[in-house]
Scaffold this active site. Structure first.
Site, PDB file in Angstrom:
ATOM      1  N   GLY A 200       0.794  -1.217   0.000  1.00  0.00           N
ATOM      2  CA  GLY A 200       0.000   0.000   0.000  1.00  0.00           C
ATOM      3  C   GLY A 200       0.829   1.271   0.000  1.00  0.00           C
TER       4      GLY A 200
ATOM      5  N   SER B  70      -3.393  -9.886   5.219  1.00  0.00           N
ATOM      6  CA  SER B  70      -3.616  -8.452   5.030  1.00  0.00           C
ATOM      7  C   SER B  70      -2.981  -8.098   3.697  1.00  0.00           C
ATOM      8  CB  SER B  70      -2.974  -7.645   6.163  1.00  0.00           C
ATOM      9  OG  SER B  70      -3.611  -7.921   7.397  1.00  0.00           O
ATOM     10  N   THR B  71      -3.812  -8.005   2.668  1.00  0.00           N
ATOM     11  CA  THR B  71      -3.276  -7.848   1.317  1.00  0.00           C
ATOM     12  C   THR B  71      -2.618  -6.490   1.102  1.00  0.00           C
ATOM     13  OG1 THR B  71      -5.455  -7.135   0.532  1.00  0.00           O
ATOM     14  CG2 THR B  71      -4.928  -9.463   0.315  1.00  0.00           C
ATOM     15  N   CYS B  72      -3.016  -5.470   1.878  1.00  0.00           N
ATOM     16  CA  CYS B  72      -2.420  -4.142   1.682  1.00  0.00           C
ATOM     17  C   CYS B  72      -0.931  -4.139   2.033  1.00  0.00           C
ATOM     18  CB  CYS B  72      -3.144  -3.104   2.526  1.00  0.00           C
ATOM     19  SG  CYS B  72      -4.804  -2.718   1.920  1.00  0.00           S
ATOM     20  N   ILE B  73      -0.527  -5.028   2.943  1.00  0.00           N
ATOM     21  CA  ILE B  73       0.884  -5.066   3.352  1.00  0.00           C
ATOM     22  C   ILE B  73       1.511  -6.421   3.041  1.00  0.00           C
ATOM     23  CG2 ILE B  73       0.674  -3.282   5.125  1.00  0.00           C
ATOM     24  CD1 ILE B  73       0.358  -5.479   7.210  1.00  0.00           C
TER      25      ILE B  73
END
EC number: 2.3.2.26
Length: 909
Positions: free
Chosen positions: A852, A874-877
């Site tokens: 992100g 947690s796909t954003c990180i």
């Protein structure tokens, strides 16, 4: 001096005639001198050459050993033929295949040659090596005008060839009406069988010769099978010869019911049966109703056999569905001149068309009774389970815990052993009886589910054929709703039933929603097979990429302007033909075939995202593309988006991979799945983090003063855009913040590019129906369109970080990588998608994975272990939250469950 003058005269004659005036003494050389003259019927030249020659006119030459008389008869050179006969040529000489000059004259219809040969005693009864006489040749070619002359010389008009076939057999087979009449007038045996027992009527029907069959039947031909029991009607149906079947029924009405019964014969091709019954049904309303009523009765009989557990499921299921498909096809076609939906039925009563379904009501009633019975047993078992639970609780003195135990959950292992003896000794027997009843019910479901589901499929087909296209029968919807619990029980016990018999789900969105969670839980491979089975149903060509017969069907594109020229051609092409197959040729190049088609798709997939067209923009991670909200700078942008949809739809239709990847949100738009705030990260990672912060924190006392509106740049001027009606005056609060986040997400990810999405879907749906594509999620759609990328596990390990207590040497981490190394390529892709939201590794490998806030390595974080806990992400990180599992086996099981069942946002299973 005299000899010199003779030579001079020969030289002069030769020069004047531009040919030799003497034949060589050698027969082999001489015959090739004469042959062109005979073929051209140059009888004077031939006569002059033969006059002073010792040439043998019966000399046989060439590979087939024919004489010049054969050549003359074959070419119709009647003058040369007469000359040769006068010189002593043998009219009955046979070549290597046994053919005489008369055979050749008859085969080619040389009437004058035949007459002269007969004058010189040519034998009409000589057979060639296949047993064919001259009369056979005339019959084969329908030379009736010659046959009249020839039969006067024939001793036996029924002379047989090597297979026992007479001239009448072959004339009937080839449909020569006047020839058949001539042979019959000459005394041919109308019922003469060949060595296989096939009569002339049999031969006429084998090739669908309606007129010759009618002549034979009119003259009293018998309806006889061959030695293998194959009848003329069998042959007509096998060939789809409806008109010939009609003639047979006119003379033998009993055959009508035989045709209806033939629908049960799995050896007969279904499309041929359809052709025959379609033709018969279009002759009159009464015959149409008679056929449908007969088919309905046969279907009902087969349906009841299928419901009988003693019958063969596979055979009866195929038979029932085949009959019902034919029934529905005939019902939709109808007669050519319907009488307002009413006509005299075969029973002499006025019969509305809807009445043809009446025999099937018995079958539907039996189906309903079966399902009601099973539902009753299921309910009884639930009540028994509740009784068992109550007994167990009383025996254990644990009534206070009753609220924690499911009323429908059966006792666990060992429950019965813990029951006390003494006064309650009979309790286990009671419970055992209840358990046996439950087991019996499950056994009944096991043996009946497939059978009942097949009948349900037949019921749906019959309901649907009475409805306009695109509409679902209210009766069928009511039926599914009534038996919803039982049907779900069927598919839970045997999910394969969905793919085998519940095809109606693909055509009924209102019913699909009831079963979608079960369908999505099925293996990706099974859903792919179901997808393509229905996508290509009804298409005649199984080889999907082929060269069309017509040159007009070839897509001729210019390599130097491939995007624009392809767009123009595809927009004008016939969609139905493009679905069946594609052939591409580059202008000025000869190459064609599947390799060229693959190259075309590959080039176009790169051109679609070419910045020059301004259709798509790169996402924040640099590996995927998103529709450009400013694409309107290109005046043709919506036409191009429509074309892009057509190309992706065509690629999916023909299983051609495209070299392009889109954002997760765009795949959701294709699937009709709502976007969420996490999708914003693909175009604006920082803004996505802000939305996440709002959701994660209490905003009650922060004084943000946000309203349900946003400011946006519209042609250089800032304007306030409401997220919903009156949004500018509605404050965002702790209670409504989730709605705000969703609406602002939809504004950025959907409303801003809605025209582009609509245009794309318009093109895509030309080739891929929405009902089919919804079988997949956004990750699976990416795999379908772009294939499975290769993943380097060593590079993955090298560029992974560990946190929250994990280190590279920890046993759990070592187990994890061992599991990854043992995974299939598909499972590795699922893992990568699960953690990063992308199925691709960026250029340069795992070291360049974006998060992100920029570059963000794949990270594994430790989570305390509790039983049945699944990994989350947690796909954003790019973080995998991996519980500290006690063994490699448990880790593998939980990880695969998470990957295949999609535990996004869930932690227990």
């Amino acid at each position: 001096m005299e000899r010199a003058m003779e030579q001079l005269n020969r030289l002069t004659r030769s020069l004047r005639r531009a040919r030799t005036v003497e034949l060589p003494e050698d027969n082999e050389t001489a015959v090739y001198t004469l042959m062109p003259m005979v073929m051209a019927d140059q009888h004077r030249s031939v006569s002059e050459l033969l006059s002073n020659s010792k040439f043998d006119v019966n000399y046989a030459f060439g590979r087939v050993k024919r004489s010049l008389l054969h050549i003359a008869a074959n070419c119709g050179s009647v003058e040369c033929l007469v000359l040769l006969l006068k010189k002593g040529a043998n009219p009955n000489y046979q070549d290597i295949s046994g053919c005489t000059p008369l055979h050749l004259a008859a085969r080619n219809g040389q009437k004058k040659c035949m007459s002269k040969l007969l004058e010189y005693s040519a034998d009409v009864n000589i057979c060639n090596n296949e047993g064919l006489t001259a009369i056979h040749w005339l019959a084969v070619n329908g030379r009736t005008e010659l046959l009249h002359d020839l039969v006067q010389h024939v001793t036996d008009v029924d002379v047989e060839d090597a297979m026992g076939q007479t001239a009448l057999h072959v004339a009937c087979q080839n449909g020569h009406k006047t020839t058949v009449q001539c042979l019959l007038d000459s005394g041919a045996d109308i019922n003469r069988p060949n060595v296989a027992g096939a009569t002339p009527l049999y031969f006429a029907c084998s090739h669908g010769q309606r007129d010759t069959a009618q002549i034979l039947l009119l003259r009293g031909a018998k309806y006889l099978p061959d030695k293998n029991g194959v009848t003329p009607l069998d042959l007509c149906v096998q060939g789809g010869y409806g008109q010939t079947c009609e003639v047979l029924i006119q003379y033998h009405p009993r055959l009508f019911q035989t045709i209806v019964q033939m629908t049960q014969n799995e050896d007969l091709r279904e499309n041929m049966l359809r052709q025959v019954l379609q033709h018969l049904s279009q002759q009159s309303e009464s015959q149409y109703l008679k056929i449908l009523t007969g088919l309905a009765e046969v279907a009902t009989t087969n349906g009841h056999k299928l419901l009988s557990l003693s019958s063969s499921y596979e055979a009866q299921m195929k038979s029932l569905l085949r009959i019902v498909r034919i029934f529905c096809h005939v019902f939709r076609i109808g007669p050519s001149s319907p009488s307002n939906g009413m006509d005299m039925g075969y029973n002499g009563n006025k019969t509305p068309r809807s009445q043809v379904f009446k025999p099937l009501e018995l079958l539907w009633h039996s189906l309903d009774e079966w399902l009601v019975l099973i539902a009753t047993e299921l309910m009884k078992n639930k009540e028994d389970s509740a009784d068992i639970t109550s007994i167990l609780l009383k025996q254990k003195g644990q009534d206070q815990e009753a609220s924690c135990i499911s009323a429908f959950e059966p006792p666990g292992p060992g429950s019965y052993e813990r029951l006390s003896t003494g006064p309650g000794e009979s309790k286990p027997d009671v419970l055992a009886g209840k358990q046996e009843a439950s087991a019996d019910c499950q056994d009944v479901i096991s043996v009946t589910a497939n059978r009942l589901s097949a009948v349900i499929q037949a019921f749906y087909m019959c309901c649907s054929c009475q409805m306009p296209p695109g509409m679902t029968s209210p009766r069928f919807i009511e039926f599914v709703c009534k038996h919803d619990e039982v049907l779900k029980c069927f598919v839970n016990r045997n999910p394969k039933i969905i793919f085998d018999h519940f095809h109606f789900l693909l055509e009924c969105p209102e019913l699909m929603s009831r079963f979608m969670h079960i369908i999505k839980a099925q293996p990706f491979k099974d859903r792919c097979e179901w997808f393509y089975e229905h996508l290509h149903s009804g298409q005649p060509d199984s080889d999907m990429v082929h060269r069309p017969v017509s040159e007009n069907d070839i897509l001729l594109v210019h390599r130097d302007s491939i995007f624009r020229s392809s767009c123009e051609i595809v927009s004008k092409a016939n969609c139905a033909k493009l679905k069946q197959g594609i052939a591409v040729r580059f202008h000025g190049e000869e190459g064609m075939g599947q390799g060229v088609v693959r190259e075309w798709f590959d080039i176009l997939s790169n051109e679609i995202v070419n910045p020059d067209y301004a259709l798509f923009t790169q996402s924040a991670d640099g590996t995927t593309f998103q529709p450009n909200s400013n694409s309107y700078v290109n005046p043709d942008h919506l036409n191009y988006f429509r074309f892009a949809g057509q190309i992706l739809g065509l690629a999916l239709n023909h299983r051609q991979l495209v070299n392009i990847y889109f954002t997760r949100s765009f795949y959701k738009h294709i699937l009709g799945i709502p976007v969420n705030y996490q999708d914003v990260a693909s175009i604006d990672p920082e803004y996505a983090k802000n939305l996440q912060w709002i959701l994660d924190n209490d905003i009650s006392d922060l004084g943000l003063e946000l309203t349900f509106s946003v400011e946006t740049d519209v042609f250089g001027a800032m304007e306030e855009v409401p997220l919903k009606p009156g949004g500018g005056s509605i404050l965002v609060t702790q209670n409504n913040k989730a709605e705000y986040v969703q609406l602002v997400t939809e504004l950025r990810m959907t409303r801003a590019i809605q025209p582009q999405i609509n245009a794309f879907l318009q093109g895509f749906h030309m080739f891929i129906p929405p009902s089919l594509i919804q079988l997949f999620d956004e990750y699976e759609l990416e795999l379908l369109l772009s294939g499975m990328p290769e993943i380097d596990v060593n590079d993955w390990i090298k560029n992974t970080e560990y946190t929250s207590g994990y280190e590279r040497e920890d046993p759990v981490i070592q187990w994890f990588w061992e599991v990854v190394e043992d995974m299939t390529q598909e499972e590795r892709v699922l893992l990568l998608q699960f953690v990063t939201g992308s199925s691709r590794v960026p250029h340069g490998g795992f070291a360049n994975i974006m998060g992100g806030s920029g570059l963000q390595n794949f990270t594994i974080a430790a989570v305390p272990y509790t039983p049945n806990l699944l990994p989350t992400s947690s796909t954003c990180i790019n973080m995998l939250k991996l519980p500290e599992y006690p063994s490699k086996e448990i880790l593998k099981d939980r990880l695969l469950v998470a990957l295949h069942c999609g535990s996004y946002g869930y932690t227990m299973a």
